[in-house]
Design an enzyme around this catalytic site. Structure first.
Site, PDB file in Angstrom:
ATOM      1  N   LEU A 135      54.160   2.656  53.674  1.00 10.97           N
ATOM      2  CA  LEU A 135      52.954   1.758  53.550  1.00 10.97           C
ATOM      3  C   LEU A 135      51.618   2.657  53.244  1.00 10.97           C
ATOM      4  O   LEU A 135      50.730   2.043  54.042  1.00 10.97           O
ATOM      5  CB  LEU A 135      53.011   0.911  54.893  1.00 10.97           C
ATOM      6  N   ALA A 176      55.042   5.874  44.410  1.00 13.51           N
ATOM      7  CA  ALA A 176      54.306   7.221  44.061  1.00 13.51           C
ATOM      8  C   ALA A 176      52.791   7.056  44.465  1.00 13.51           C
ATOM      9  O   ALA A 176      52.378   5.660  44.798  1.00 13.51           O
ATOM     10  CB  ALA A 176      54.078   7.198  42.565  1.00 13.51           C
ATOM     11  N   TYR A 187      48.740  13.799  37.499  1.00 13.01           N
ATOM     12  CA  TYR A 187      49.435  12.504  37.909  1.00 13.01           C
ATOM     13  C   TYR A 187      50.521  12.620  36.681  1.00 13.01           C
ATOM     14  O   TYR A 187      51.813  12.225  36.869  1.00 13.01           O
ATOM     15  CB  TYR A 187      48.699  11.297  37.826  1.00 13.01           C
ATOM     16  N   ILE A 202      29.772   1.488  34.667  1.00 14.70           N
ATOM     17  CA  ILE A 202      31.104   1.707  34.000  1.00 14.70           C
ATOM     18  C   ILE A 202      31.200   3.025  33.714  1.00 14.70           C
ATOM     19  O   ILE A 202      30.411   3.876  33.324  1.00 14.70           O
ATOM     20  CB  ILE A 202      31.069   0.861  32.536  1.00 14.70           C
TER      21      ILE A 202
HETATM   22  P1  NAD Z   1      51.308   0.959  44.574  1.00 12.32           P
HETATM   23  O1  NAD Z   1      50.222   1.795  45.343  1.00 12.32           O
HETATM   24  O2  NAD Z   1      50.851  -0.693  45.027  1.00 12.32           O
HETATM   25  O3  NAD Z   1      52.732   1.249  45.016  1.00 12.32           O
HETATM   26  C1  NAD Z   1      53.098   2.649  45.325  1.00 12.32           C
HETATM   27  C2  NAD Z   1      54.100   2.146  46.495  1.00 12.32           C
HETATM   28  O4  NAD Z   1      54.683   3.360  47.065  1.00 12.32           O
HETATM   29  C3  NAD Z   1      53.066   1.845  47.837  1.00 12.32           C
HETATM   30  O5  NAD Z   1      53.839   0.700  48.494  1.00 12.32           O
HETATM   31  C4  NAD Z   1      53.179   2.996  48.701  1.00 12.32           C
HETATM   32  O6  NAD Z   1      53.097   2.816  50.135  1.00 12.32           O
HETATM   33  C5  NAD Z   1      54.465   3.691  48.238  1.00 12.32           C
HETATM   34  N1  NAD Z   1      54.770   5.027  48.682  1.00 12.32           N
HETATM   35  C6  NAD Z   1      54.082   5.934  48.060  1.00 12.32           C
HETATM   36  N2  NAD Z   1      54.375   7.423  48.229  1.00 12.32           N
HETATM   37  C7  NAD Z   1      55.653   6.946  48.970  1.00 12.32           C
HETATM   38  C8  NAD Z   1      56.440   7.890  49.973  1.00 12.32           C
HETATM   39  N3  NAD Z   1      56.495   9.241  49.872  1.00 12.32           N
HETATM   40  N4  NAD Z   1      57.387   7.361  50.472  1.00 12.32           N
HETATM   41  C9  NAD Z   1      57.587   6.003  50.804  1.00 12.32           C
HETATM   42  N5  NAD Z   1      56.891   5.039  50.069  1.00 12.32           N
HETATM   43  C10 NAD Z   1      55.852   5.775  49.230  1.00 12.32           C
HETATM   44  O7  NAD Z   1      51.180   1.140  43.061  1.00 12.32           O
HETATM   45  P2  NAD Z   1      51.653   0.255  41.752  1.00 12.32           P
HETATM   46  O8  NAD Z   1      50.491   0.251  40.864  1.00 12.32           O
HETATM   47  O9  NAD Z   1      52.350  -0.841  42.260  1.00 12.32           O
HETATM   48  O10 NAD Z   1      52.545   1.330  41.112  1.00 12.32           O
HETATM   49  C11 NAD Z   1      53.812   1.247  41.224  1.00 12.32           C
HETATM   50  C12 NAD Z   1      54.802   2.710  40.554  1.00 12.32           C
HETATM   51  O11 NAD Z   1      54.207   2.411  39.148  1.00 12.32           O
HETATM   52  C13 NAD Z   1      53.969   4.084  40.811  1.00 12.32           C
HETATM   53  O12 NAD Z   1      55.040   4.881  40.761  1.00 12.32           O
HETATM   54  C14 NAD Z   1      52.988   4.099  39.569  1.00 12.32           C
HETATM   55  O13 NAD Z   1      52.680   5.448  39.599  1.00 12.32           O
HETATM   56  C15 NAD Z   1      53.449   3.407  38.537  1.00 12.32           C
HETATM   57  N6  NAD Z   1      52.665   3.157  37.502  1.00 12.32           N
HETATM   58  C16 NAD Z   1      51.709   2.119  37.691  1.00 12.32           C
HETATM   59  C17 NAD Z   1      50.843   1.740  36.819  1.00 12.32           C
HETATM   60  C18 NAD Z   1      49.902   0.780  37.061  1.00 12.32           C
HETATM   61  O14 NAD Z   1      49.051   0.380  36.123  1.00 12.32           O
HETATM   62  N7  NAD Z   1      49.843   0.136  38.250  1.00 12.32           N
HETATM   63  C19 NAD Z   1      50.937   2.484  35.366  1.00 12.32           C
HETATM   64  C20 NAD Z   1      51.940   3.220  35.147  1.00 12.32           C
HETATM   65  C21 NAD Z   1      52.665   3.785  36.349  1.00 12.32           C
END
Ligand code: NAD
Length: 312
Positions: free
Chosen positions: A33, A78, A144, A200
Site C-alpha cells: 500500500l 513498482a 526507472y 506545463i
Molecule cells: P501504482 O503505484 O498504482 O501501483 C503499484 C502498486 O505496487 C501499488 O499498489 C504499490 O502499493 C505497490 N508496491 C510498490 N512497491 C511495492 C513493494 N515493494 N511491495 C509490495 N507492493 C508494492 O502504479 P501503476 O500505474 O498501477 O503501475 C503498475 C505497474 O505498471 C508498475 O510496475 C509500473 O512501473 C508499470 N507501468 C505503469 C505505467 C503507467 O502509465 N501507469 C506505464 C508503464 C509501466
C-alpha cells in the site's frame, strides 16, 4: 487458476484483479500500500476467491511463504514515478531487488509463470519511429527505465535457468479511472487549484501513446493466453500519440474552463529522464489478434471524463 498479483491494490493492478475475479480465478493480492489503496480492492474482500496480504516484496520470508501453491504471478508492483529517479535513484533500485526476491521465491516454491509490467522507458531515447520490440541497443535514460530493463533481464535468466515462463509487457502511458499519478492527474489537480493558469513541464510538444487501463488489462490477459514461448514480450499501447499541450486542451475542455493561460517551463523534456517523443509498433501483439479499440486522443479524453466523474 491461482493468481498472485503483486501491486494488486494499485491503479493497473486493481483493474487486473477485477478482471481475474470476473473470470472466476483465485486471486491473492500482495501489496504494501505504498502507492496503492485498499479502497481499490475493498469490493473483493468478502469474496472467498480473494485474499489480501499487506506486505513488502523486500520481505522475502513473508513473500516466499505467501506465494506457495500459485500457478501464475502477475508482477505489477513498482514505484511508478519515473521522475523520482533523478532525485532518489535508490527507490527504483529497490524494485530490482523486489523482482529478484519474487523470482527466487517462485523458484523455491516451484511457481513457474510470471507476467511482468515493464515500460517503454527501457528503450531510452531512440531514433526509431515506430519502435519495435527487437530495437537495440537498449539504453534507458531514467533510473526507472534501467530498473525495468534489469527486471526483464532477471526474468529472462530465471526462465532459462529454472524452466519458468515469462510474459513481459512494455506499456505505453496507461490512464483511466483510479489513476493516482501522471500528467492527467497533475493537470486536473493544478487546474482545481488555479482554474486560470496551467503550468506545463517542458515545451508541451512531448508526444506519446496513451492506453486505457481496462484495454491494458485485456491485452495482458490476451497475450498470456495466446503466446507460449519461454519468454514472450510485447509493446502494449496504440499506434497513435497525443502531445502534452493537447492533453492540456482536453482537460480544460472537460473541466469546462475557458481562457486558461498555458505557461511552459521550457526545454524538450518534462524532467530529467523524460523521453520526449516515442511511438510504438504494436504489430507483434496485433498479429496474435489483440488491438486496442481507442486511439490515443480518445483514450485521453475518456480517462479525463472518468477521473472527473470518480471525483478523486
Ligand atoms: P501504482 O503505484 O498504482 O501501483 C503499484 C502498486 O505496487 C501499488 O499498489 C504499490 O502499493 C505497490 N508496491 C510498490 N512497491 C511495492 C513493494 N515493494 N511491495 C509490495 N507492493 C508494492 O502504479 P501503476 O500505474 O498501477 O503501475 C503498475 C505497474 O505498471 C508498475 O510496475 C509500473 O512501473 C508499470 N507501468 C505503469 C505505467 C503507467 O502509465 N501507469 C506505464 C508503464 C509501466
Amino acid at each position: 487458476m491461482k493468481c498472485f498479483v503483486t501491486g494488486g491494490a494499485g491503479f493497473i493492478g486493481s483493474h487486473l484483479v477485477d478482471k481475474l475475479i470476473e473470470k472466476n480465478y483465485d486471486v491473492t493480492v500482495f501489496d504494501n500500500l505504498s502507492s496503492g489503496k485498499k479502497e481499490f480492492i475493498e469490493h473483493h474482500m468478502k469474496n472467498d476467491k480473494f485474499r489480501f496480504v499487506n506486505a513488502d516484496l523486500l520481505d522475502k520470508n513473508v513473500l516466499s511463504d505467501e506465494i506457495k501453491d500459485n500457478d501464475v504471478v502477475f508482477h505489477i508492483a513498482a514505484n511508478p514515478d519515473v521522475r523520482l529517479g533523478a532525485k532518489k535513484p535508490d527507490i527504483a533500485i529497490k524494485d530490482i531487488i523486489a523482482t529478484y526476491n519474487l523470482l527466487d521465491s517462485m523458484r523455491e516454491n516451484d511457481v513457474k509463470k510470471i507476467v511482468f509490467s515493464s515500460s517503454s522507458t527501457i528503450y531510452g531515447e531512440t531514433p526509431a519511429f515506430p519502435l519495435k520490440e527487437d530495437y537495440g541497443p537498449l539504453l534507458p535514460i531514467s533510473v526507472y527505465g534501467a530498473a525495468k530493463l534489469a527486471s526483464e533481464g532477471l526474468i529472462s535468466s530465471f526462465c532459462h535457468s529454472f524452466d519458468m515462463q515469462g510474459w513481459i509487457y512494455r506499456f505505453a502511458n496507461v490512464v483511466g479511472v483510479r489513476g493516482t499519478h501522471g500528467v492527467l492527474v497533475d493537470f486536473i489537480n493544478k487546474l482545481r487549484k488555479n482554474p486560470k493558469e496551467l503550468e506545463i513541464l517542458g515545451d508541451g510538444r512531448q508526444r506519446k501513446p496513451y492506453l486505457y487501463v481496462t484495454e491494458c488489462v485485456d491485452g495482458i490477459i490476451f497475450g498470456f493466453k495466446k503466446s507460449n514461448d519461454e519468454i514472450n514480450f510485447f509493446n502494449l499501447g496504440c499506434n497513435s500519440t497525443t502531445d502534452v499541450t493537447r492533453i492540456g486542451e482536453l482537460v480544460t475542455d472537460e473541466m469546462k474552463l475557458e481562457n486558461v493561460n498555458f505557461s511552459y517551463t521550457g526545454g524538450k523534456r518534462g524532467w530529467k529522464g523524460d523521453v520526449p517523443h516515442f511511438q510504438f509498433d504494436i504489430s507483434k501483439i496485433e498479429k496474435l489478434g489483440w488491438t486496442p479499440n481507442l486511439e490515443s486522443d480518445e483514450v485521453v479524453r475518456k480517462a479525463i471524463k472518468d477521473l472527473l466523474k470518480s471525483g478523486f
